[in-house]
Enzyme design. Structure first.
Site, PDB file in Angstrom:
ATOM      1  CD  GLU A  80       4.087 -13.549  -0.508  1.00  0.00           C
ATOM      2  OE1 GLU A  80       4.167 -14.794  -0.533  1.00  0.00           O
ATOM      3  OE2 GLU A  80       3.802 -12.913   0.520  1.00  0.00           O
ATOM      4  CD  GLU A 111       9.581  10.005  -4.819  1.00  0.00           C
ATOM      5  OE1 GLU A 111       8.959  10.948  -5.329  1.00  0.00           O
ATOM      6  OE2 GLU A 111       9.020   9.079  -4.195  1.00  0.00           O
TER       7      GLU A 111
END
Length: 293
Positions: A80, A111
């Site tokens: 954004e 992860e």
């Protein structure tokens, strides 16, 4: 006894028997408590803004590091920044455990790899001007911890955002942002209030940094890229507001300025042509407030 994101709350033991109305109330209650957790962490968040802006003013990058839900939330925040603040894409990077495909298809096993984080950071040449924000609800994700340790060793400013008190991720970072959201309505489902808290914290940090860097003027997104009809209209209205002129005049100036809100504003308020307006902004590193003073 304190509850973690992995705790199973007795309150929700019969959740499947609740009415839909009660489910909505219970879920929303968690969202409200998520914001309270962010509010409680306002001091380290403010520190992250101030210290982060110092690094980025030197030409550094915002580098987000995460896995699973946390990584996806981080990726959204990074994505954004360019359209909102005209922040360069190459200075808003999201390193997701499992790579870009993991944004859309879960690669939760990634992860656990410390090496993947180190390789990703080495691949971008992380350095002392960078700001690395690592997110992990549990605070014990190996990918995030190893990434913070490596980035810190390279001199980068490291910020950790996590949801469980006493987590290792908070111990290894320069700035620890604990968002103590506790047990989820769905035990272990950290896309719920833990995720909401992380998103709110990132909103504070990234927006605060951009304001400190001068990318906002009079509460308006003057760096915004008007890339579609809606945004072109919004940009013209911004110019009209900033220059106290009519919409048509603002739109014409914006077109002459190549869509730049800042250039159009300087042109109208200083009665300059495009070239001189660009030069005026360039002389103050693009800061509209300083260009108009």
């Amino acid at each position: 006894m304190s509850h973690t994101t992995e705790s199973a709350s007795l309150r929700f033991a019969n959740l499947e028997d609740w009415s839909s109305t009660d489910l909505v109330a219970g879920i929303l209650e968690g969202q409200f408590s998520a914001i309270s957790a962010v509010q409680a962490a306002s001091a380290p968040i403010a520190e992250a803004i101030d210290r982060g802006a110092e690094r980025l003013a030197r030409g550094g990058r915002l580098v987000y590091l995460g896995a699973g839900t946390s990584g996806r939330i981080a990726t959204q925040d990074a994505a954004e920044l360019p359209p909102t603040f005209n922040w360069p894409y190459e200075r808003a990077l999201s390193l997701m455990a499992g790579g870009e495909d993991a944004v859309f298809r879960a690669a939760e096993g990634a992860e656990d790899s410390e090496q993947l984080a180190i390789e990703a950071l080495e691949g971008i040449g992380v350095n002392e001007n960078d700001v690395v924000i690592a997110l992990a609800a549990s605070g014990r994700t190996p990918y995030a911890i190893a990434g913070v340790q490596h980035a810190r060793a390279k001199g980068a400013l490291t910020i950790s955002i996590f949801n469980n008190s006493g987590a290792r991720l908070g111990e290894v970072a320069d700035i620890a942002v604990l968002l103590d959201t506790g047990a989820e309505i769905l035990s272990g489902s950290t896309r719920m209030k833990a995720g909401t808290a992380q998103k709110a914290a990132l909103n504070c940090i990234s927006t605060g940094v951009m304001i400190r860097l001068g990318f906002v003027y009079r509460g308006l997104m003057v760096e915004m890229r008007p890339t579609n009809t809606k945004l072109k209209d919004r940009a013209a209205k911004m110019v009209a507001t900033l220059t106290d002129t009519d919409y048509a005049t603002a739109a014409e100036a914006l077109a002459t300025a190549g869509g730049s809100i800042k250039i159009a504003t300087v042109m109208l308020l200083k009665s300059l042509d495009r070239g001189d307006a660009e030069a005026a902004l360039a002389g103050v590193d693009g800061n509209l407030r300083r260009a108009l003073q």
